[in-house]
Enzyme design. Structure first.
Site, PDB file in Angstrom:
ATOM      1  N   HIS A  63      -9.674   2.222   0.361  1.00 39.20           N
ATOM      2  CA  HIS A  63      -8.269   1.731   0.438  1.00 39.20           C
ATOM      3  C   HIS A  63      -8.030   1.174  -1.050  1.00 39.20           C
ATOM      4  O   HIS A  63      -8.162  -0.045  -1.499  1.00 39.20           O
ATOM      5  CB  HIS A  63      -7.970   1.192   1.332  1.00 39.20           C
ATOM      6  CG  HIS A  63      -6.310   1.045   1.573  1.00 39.20           C
ATOM      7  ND1 HIS A  63      -5.533   1.554   0.710  1.00 39.20           N
ATOM      8  CD2 HIS A  63      -5.652   0.614   2.633  1.00 39.20           C
ATOM      9  CE1 HIS A  63      -4.336   1.196   0.952  1.00 39.20           C
ATOM     10  NE2 HIS A  63      -4.463   0.844   2.597  1.00 39.20           N
TER      11      HIS A  63
ATOM     12  N   CYS B 183       0.712  -1.281   0.130  1.00 38.69           N
ATOM     13  CA  CYS B 183       0.023  -0.057  -0.089  1.00 38.69           C
ATOM     14  C   CYS B 183       0.676   1.186  -0.024  1.00 38.69           C
ATOM     15  O   CYS B 183       0.421   2.402  -0.015  1.00 38.69           O
ATOM     16  CB  CYS B 183      -0.950  -0.001   1.189  1.00 38.69           C
ATOM     17  SG  CYS B 183      -1.845  -1.595   1.253  1.00 38.69           S
TER      18      CYS B 183
ATOM     19  N   PHE C 164       2.046  -3.307   3.921  1.00 39.67           N
ATOM     20  CA  PHE C 164       2.685  -4.579   4.411  1.00 39.67           C
ATOM     21  C   PHE C 164       4.042  -4.808   4.099  1.00 39.67           C
ATOM     22  O   PHE C 164       4.625  -4.367   2.974  1.00 39.67           O
ATOM     23  CB  PHE C 164       1.826  -5.781   3.970  1.00 39.67           C
ATOM     24  CG  PHE C 164       0.317  -5.970   4.301  1.00 39.67           C
ATOM     25  CD1 PHE C 164      -0.156  -5.044   5.325  1.00 39.67           C
ATOM     26  CD2 PHE C 164      -0.551  -6.850   3.889  1.00 39.67           C
ATOM     27  CE1 PHE C 164      -1.437  -5.058   5.857  1.00 39.67           C
ATOM     28  CE2 PHE C 164      -1.701  -6.755   4.555  1.00 39.67           C
ATOM     29  CZ  PHE C 164      -2.268  -5.937   5.399  1.00 39.67           C
TER      30      PHE C 164
ATOM     31  N   GLU D  56      -0.079   5.708  13.446  1.00 38.81           N
ATOM     32  CA  GLU D  56       0.173   7.194  12.550  1.00 38.81           C
ATOM     33  C   GLU D  56       0.090   8.291  13.193  1.00 38.81           C
ATOM     34  O   GLU D  56       0.865   9.317  13.212  1.00 38.81           O
ATOM     35  CB  GLU D  56      -0.709   7.239  11.397  1.00 38.81           C
ATOM     36  CG  GLU D  56      -0.397   7.856  10.295  1.00 38.81           C
ATOM     37  CD  GLU D  56      -1.054   7.796   9.115  1.00 38.81           C
ATOM     38  OE1 GLU D  56      -0.549   8.551   8.051  1.00 38.81           O
ATOM     39  OE2 GLU D  56      -2.022   7.080   8.872  1.00 38.81           O
TER      40      GLU D  56
ATOM     41  N   HIS E 192      -2.175   8.134   5.776  1.00 35.98           N
ATOM     42  CA  HIS E 192      -2.583   6.932   5.182  1.00 35.98           C
ATOM     43  C   HIS E 192      -3.936   6.409   5.688  1.00 35.98           C
ATOM     44  O   HIS E 192      -4.824   6.002   4.957  1.00 35.98           O
ATOM     45  CB  HIS E 192      -1.552   5.939   5.776  1.00 35.98           C
ATOM     46  CG  HIS E 192      -1.450   4.656   5.094  1.00 35.98           C
ATOM     47  ND1 HIS E 192      -1.643   4.448   3.843  1.00 35.98           N
ATOM     48  CD2 HIS E 192      -1.565   3.166   5.499  1.00 35.98           C
ATOM     49  CE1 HIS E 192      -1.354   3.028   3.367  1.00 35.98           C
ATOM     50  NE2 HIS E 192      -1.834   2.486   4.420  1.00 35.98           N
TER      51      HIS E 192
ATOM     52  N   LYS F  47      -9.281   8.456   2.256  1.00 38.81           N
ATOM     53  CA  LYS F  47      -9.858   6.868   2.192  1.00 38.81           C
ATOM     54  C   LYS F  47     -11.258   6.850   2.620  1.00 38.81           C
ATOM     55  O   LYS F  47     -11.842   5.762   2.396  1.00 38.81           O
ATOM     56  CB  LYS F  47      -8.962   5.902   2.959  1.00 38.81           C
ATOM     57  CG  LYS F  47      -7.605   5.715   2.311  1.00 38.81           C
ATOM     58  CD  LYS F  47      -6.711   4.492   3.054  1.00 38.81           C
ATOM     59  CE  LYS F  47      -5.401   4.488   2.394  1.00 38.81           C
ATOM     60  NZ  LYS F  47      -4.579   5.519   2.258  1.00 38.81           N
TER      61      LYS F  47
END
Length: 412
Positions: free
Chosen positions: A339, A163, A398, A313, A302, A334
């Site tokens: 996403h 991502c 990831f 975050e 994010h 998002k």
């Protein structure tokens, strides 16, 4: 002296619209592109919502014969790239195509083709598998196809960092131009992973929201969040060396001034509990931009709406910006787009650039019950006008990937 890099074109394919204008207007108005999944039967899945693209006709952008030889993610990439190149306004006959490149990423690539051709093999035998199966499936084909479309013979690669892919593709393109290896790069990310197998994998991981109200399922920084909501589409940008753009009279959307990239080296899916990699990534991006942290006015987070990401975050932002963190505007778009996995960073880069250009901060929608561990100004539910000089787009992936891009208003 470092060469300066600007954005002269942008294109978007998304659940919120298949043009930059429609998409950006939807973002400003806080519209949600998430709805019930229609691409396959979700009756056996705990997650039943996604941000699907439902009004895309590939032949509006691509020759019909060639479109059939592309996975959907490549179709999305081609369409968004055409919009971006059109906005950039090149005279392609005058462009030095040996100094024009393409760097485009995808987190998953042609998974729809993989699933379809696997079924063909099981039902009809290996002899019936398409000869186009491999070139449709592989993740680098979007960058290859777009280079072929425009004859761009320069730097070309595919980035795959889950991502964080879209951000890394843009950051790498920025550095390629900055160091003098190209004058123009088409860059971004594309994804078309709303498929039965992909959904099953994320559901098995318990990563996606099981909220069956599509308009409220993605709720970053809200205490009632329960997972991310998958989206699909593409975001493409044309990056150009500043003098190259000025000499041809190009309209400039924004400037890219800094890039940071690190790895947590901690866990295959979870962020570092103390945000070590994310902190260093943001610090590196700000240092690369040559600015002070307090000069940043907006962060496109994010912000995945997952239990782990949002407080982690937030912790990173507070560590990097100190007291200034509470003066920043932070939003997760998002909440509207879903996403987009490998395309997320690219779409969010476009949003960040437009926020600078128009002096408008997009909202985080569905933020009704703030998580006490998430205590910054997330621009809840309604966007606001604010002139800012510098903004950051943040992305994580990831594998522990962290990437951050610093944008500047142009002219500054």
């Amino acid at each position: 002296m470092k060469r300066r890099v600007v954005i002269t074109g942008a294109g978007v394919i998304s659940s919120l619209g298949n043009s930059l204008e429609t998409f950006w207007q939807s973002i400003k108005e806080g519209r949600c592109g998430i709805d019930h999944v229609t691409k396959f039967d979700t009756s056996q899945y705990p997650t039943k919502v996604a941000a699907e693209i439902r009004d895309f006709e590939p032949t509006d952008f691509i020759d019909k014969k060639e479109a059939k030889r592309m996975d959907v993610y490549t179709q999305y990439a081609m369409a968004a790239a055409k919009m971006a190149v059109q906005q950039a306004g090149f005279d392609l006959e005058k462009l030095d195509r040996e100094r024009a490149g393409v760097i485009i990423g995808s987190g998953i690539g042609g998974i729809r083709t993989l699933e379809e051709q696997h079924m063909v093999m099981l039902e009809k035998g290996p002899g019936r598998v398409s000869p186009f199966f491999i070139p449709m499936m592989i993740a680098n084909m979007a960058s290859g196809r777009i280079a072929m479309e425009y004859g761009f013979m320069g730097f070309n690669e595919c980035v795959v960092t889950a991502c964080a892919t879209g951000n890394n593709a843009i950051g790498d393109s920025f550095k390629v131009i900055q160091r003098g290896d190209a004058d123009v790069v088409i860059t971004g990310g594309a994804e078309a992973a709303i498929t039965p197998l992909s959904f099953a994998g994320f559901c098995a991981q318990k990563a996606m929201s099981v909220n069956e109200n599509p308009k409220e399922a993605c709720r970053p920084f809200d205490k009632d969040r329960d997972g991310f909501v998958m989206g699909e589409g593409a975001g493409m940008l044309v990056l150009e060396e500043l003098d190259h753009a000025l000499n041809r009279g190009a309209d400039i959307i924004a400037e890219i001034v800094g890039y940071g990239c690190t790895c947590d080296a901690y866990h295959i899916t979870a962020p570092h509990p103390e945000g070590a990699g994310g902190i260093k990534c943001l610090q590196n991006a700000i240092k690369d931009a040559g600015i002070r942290p307090e000069e940043v006015g907006y962060i496109n987070a994010h912000g995945t709406s997952t239990p782990l990401n949002d407080p982690a975050e937030t912790k990173v932002i507070k560590k990097v910006f100190g007291e200034h963190a509470y003066s920043l505007c932070v939003s997760s778009t998002k909440s509207m787009t879903g996403h987009l996995l490998g395309a997320a960073g690219a779409v969010e880069a476009i949003i960040t650039a437009m926020a600078l250009k128009e002096g408008f901060i997009p909202p985080t929608i569905n933020l009704k019950n703030p998580d006490p561990d998430c205590d910054l100004d997330y621009v809840p539910n309604t966007g606001r006008k604010r002139d800012i000089k510098y903004a950051v787009s943040n992305a994580l992936g990831f594998g522990g990937h962290n990437s951050a891009i610093v944008f500047a208003r142009f002219p500054g």
